[in-house]
Design a protein around this motif. Structure first.
Motif, short mmCIF file in Angstrom:
data_model
loop_
_atom_site.label_atom_id
_atom_site.label_comp_id
_atom_site.label_asym_id
_atom_site.label_seq_id
_atom_site.Cartn_x
_atom_site.Cartn_y
_atom_site.Cartn_z
N PHE A 11 0.82 -1.21 0.00
CA PHE A 11 0.00 0.00 0.00
C PHE A 11 0.85 1.27 0.00
O PHE A 11 0.44 2.29 -0.55
N PHE A 12 2.03 1.22 0.59
CA PHE A 12 2.93 2.37 0.50
C PHE A 12 3.41 2.58 -0.94
O PHE A 12 3.61 3.71 -1.40
N ALA A 13 3.61 1.48 -1.67
CA ALA A 13 3.99 1.59 -3.08
C ALA A 13 2.88 2.26 -3.90
O ALA A 13 3.14 3.12 -4.75
N LEU A 14 1.63 1.88 -3.63
CA LEU A 14 0.51 2.50 -4.32
C LEU A 14 0.40 3.98 -3.96
O LEU A 14 0.13 4.83 -4.83
N MET A 15 0.63 4.31 -2.70
CA MET A 15 0.57 5.71 -2.26
C MET A 15 1.65 6.54 -2.93
O MET A 15 1.43 7.70 -3.29
N ALA A 16 2.84 5.98 -3.08
CA ALA A 16 3.94 6.71 -3.70
C ALA A 16 3.60 7.08 -5.14
O ALA A 16 3.85 8.21 -5.59
N PHE A 17 3.02 6.14 -5.88
CA PHE A 17 2.66 6.42 -7.27
C PHE A 17 1.59 7.50 -7.34
O PHE A 17 1.65 8.40 -8.19
N THR A 18 0.60 7.42 -6.45
CA THR A 18 -0.47 8.42 -6.44
C THR A 18 0.09 9.81 -6.12
O THR A 18 -0.32 10.81 -6.72
N ALA A 19 1.03 9.87 -5.17
CA ALA A 19 1.62 11.16 -4.80
C ALA A 19 2.38 11.79 -5.97
O ALA A 19 2.29 13.00 -6.20
N VAL A 20 3.10 10.97 -6.73
CA VAL A 20 3.81 11.49 -7.90
C VAL A 20 2.83 12.04 -8.92
O VAL A 20 3.04 13.12 -9.51
N SER A 21 1.73 11.33 -9.14
CA SER A 21 0.71 11.80 -10.09
C SER A 21 0.10 13.12 -9.64
O SER A 21 -0.19 14.00 -10.45
N LEU A 22 -0.09 13.26 -8.33
CA LEU A 22 -0.64 14.49 -7.78
C LEU A 22 0.29 15.68 -8.02
O LEU A 22 -0.16 16.79 -8.34
N ILE A 23 1.58 15.45 -7.91
CA ILE A 23 2.56 16.51 -8.14
C ILE A 23 2.61 16.91 -9.62
O ILE A 23 2.81 18.09 -9.95
N MET A 24 2.40 15.95 -10.51
CA MET A 24 2.49 16.21 -11.95
C MET A 24 1.25 16.88 -12.53
O MET A 24 1.32 17.55 -13.56
N LEU A 25 0.11 16.73 -11.88
CA LEU A 25 -1.16 17.19 -12.43
C LEU A 25 -1.19 18.68 -12.79
O LEU A 25 -1.76 19.05 -13.83
N PRO A 26 -0.61 19.59 -11.99
CA PRO A 26 -0.68 21.03 -12.35
C PRO A 26 -0.06 21.37 -13.69
O PRO A 26 -0.35 22.44 -14.25
N PHE A 27 0.79 20.52 -14.22
CA PHE A 27 1.47 20.81 -15.49
C PHE A 27 0.61 20.52 -16.71
O PHE A 27 0.96 20.91 -17.82
#
Length: 409
Positions: free
Chosen positions: A186-202
């Protein structure tokens, strides 16, 4: 006067802030935009690409049985299917970027809560809710991908990201389960989601209006603005069959090898390597696009997948296990972009692509569910036959939609 000056200053600051955010946006049809869209669309369903690790982790780290682990995965995927279907009706009524921010935060919260859940029934219900939010995010992503130039290529990037990072997860997560339990998953899934969240504003704001303008009445225009129900229905069924057949077998790939006497270390590395080599399938789509049409690539690759799935009857041989999984990975990552691309070409508004996402999730959910139901005494041969039949049926169903688009092109 002071209040007016204050309001003017506030308006100036807001305009400057808006201008700042507009400068960091990538070009809508650039490679970076395709990559960010791929991350966003993958975030809600990344667990699919590490499904063997999830099933194995729930068994070894959470004490679940094979059937319980399969039901957890299916609940997650059925929730995703419902979410993807909801996106078909919501995409015209929401500000998709704000909605995506909210969904990503919800996914982070649910994955974190799953670390502390040990009861199978509670886990099934929780992952179904996760699937609902994730599927809605995927459906939105599919709609936006339809707005890009040459959506087949964007879907190729999507598969490239999914298989590349999925390979890492399959290689390393099973080894972490004995020490960290399900928390590592679940930490691996959270890490991927967090990266996507950071990229979204672009990401820029993609228009949701149809690109067809003027008084054009060519057959292609009619096909795009009014997708024939038969073609769309057949293509959606083909996506369902392809995903159900592949995931029904893929979810139990580690258990299949274990029954045949293979070591977990070998299988983790083999499946991880297969996911990485599968990148060539997605890369091939990105490079060639529809230069050679869709009919021949889809039919040939799907039938090759069926053949390699049948060869897994002999997976007691480690080289057969390795090579067949590599080829299946390549063809899986190769066929899907074309099937999703057919949906995108049939309807540039994006709703057909979102329906393709729904069909995909239903297939991904139904595959492990059917496999869990037909599983008897840890005998995985019937699951292999189920996959082969489904893939052959997929090739037959996909022929007409692919051929029709090739003729129009």
């Amino acid at each position: 006067m002071a209040e007016q000056t204050y309001n003017n200053n506030q308006g100036t600051h807001l305009n400057q802030l808006s201008g700042l955010f507009s400068t960091i946006k990538v070009h809508p049809d650039s490679a970076w935009a395709r990559i960010i869209l791929a991350f966003l669309t993958t975030a809600g369903i990344f667990y699919i690409n590490i499904m063997p690790a999830v099933v194995n982790g729930l068994k070894e780290g959470g004490g679940f049985t094979s059937q319980q682990a399969g039901f957890v995965s299916s609940a997650n995927l059925y929730g995703a299917a419902i979410g993807a279907l909801a996106a078909v009706f919501l995409i015209k009524r929401i500000q998709w970027q704000r909605f995506a921010y909210t969904l990503l935060v919800i996914l982070l919260a649910i994955d974190f809560s799953c670390i502390y859940i040990s009861e199978p029934t509670v886990m099934i219900a929780t992952r179904a809710i996760h699937g609902l939010a994730g599927g809605l995010l995927v459906g939105i992503g599919f709609c936006i991908i339809s707005r890009t130039f040459e959506p087949d290529k964007t879907f190729g990037y999507l598969l490239l990201i999914q298989w590349g990072l999925g390979g890492l997860g399959i290689m390393y997560l099973p080894a972490l389960t004995p020490e960290f339990g399900t928390a590592g998953l679940f930490f691996a899934l959270m890490a991927f989601t967090a990266v996507s969240l950071i990229m979204l504003p672009f990401l820029p704001h993609y228009s949701i209006s149809t690109p067809v303008t003027g008084n054009q009445t060519t057959p292609e225009t009619v096909l795009i603005t009014k997708p024939p129900r038969l073609l769309l229905g057949l293509n959606l069924f083909a996506i369902f069959l392809f995903q159900a057949a592949n995931m029904g077998l893929f979810a139990y790939m580690i258990e299949l090898g274990t029954t045949d006497g293979l070591k977990i270390e070998f299988m983790s590395n083999a499946l991880g390597m297969a996911s990485w080599v599968a990148l060539f399938g997605a890369l091939l789509v990105i490079i060639t696009g529809t230069r050679f049409g869709r009919t021949v690539p889809v039919l040939v690759a799907t039938l090759v997948t069926a053949l390699c799935s049948w060869l897994l009857h002999f997976s007691g041989n480690d080289m057969v296990y390795l090579i067949t999984n590599i080829i299946i990975g390549i063809t899986w990552a190769f066929v899907l972009p074309y099937l999703f691309g057919i949906c995108a070409e049939l309807d540039k508004l994006g709703q057909a692509a979102a329906m393709g996402g729904f069909a995909s999730k239903m297939g991904l959910a139904s595959g492990p569910m059917v496999a869990a139901l037909i599983l008897q005494d840890e005998n995985y041969q019937q699951i292999i036959d189920f996959a082969v039949i489904g893939l052959i049926a997929c090739a037959a169903v996909a022929f007409l939609p692919a051929r029709t688009l090739d003729r129009h092109k």
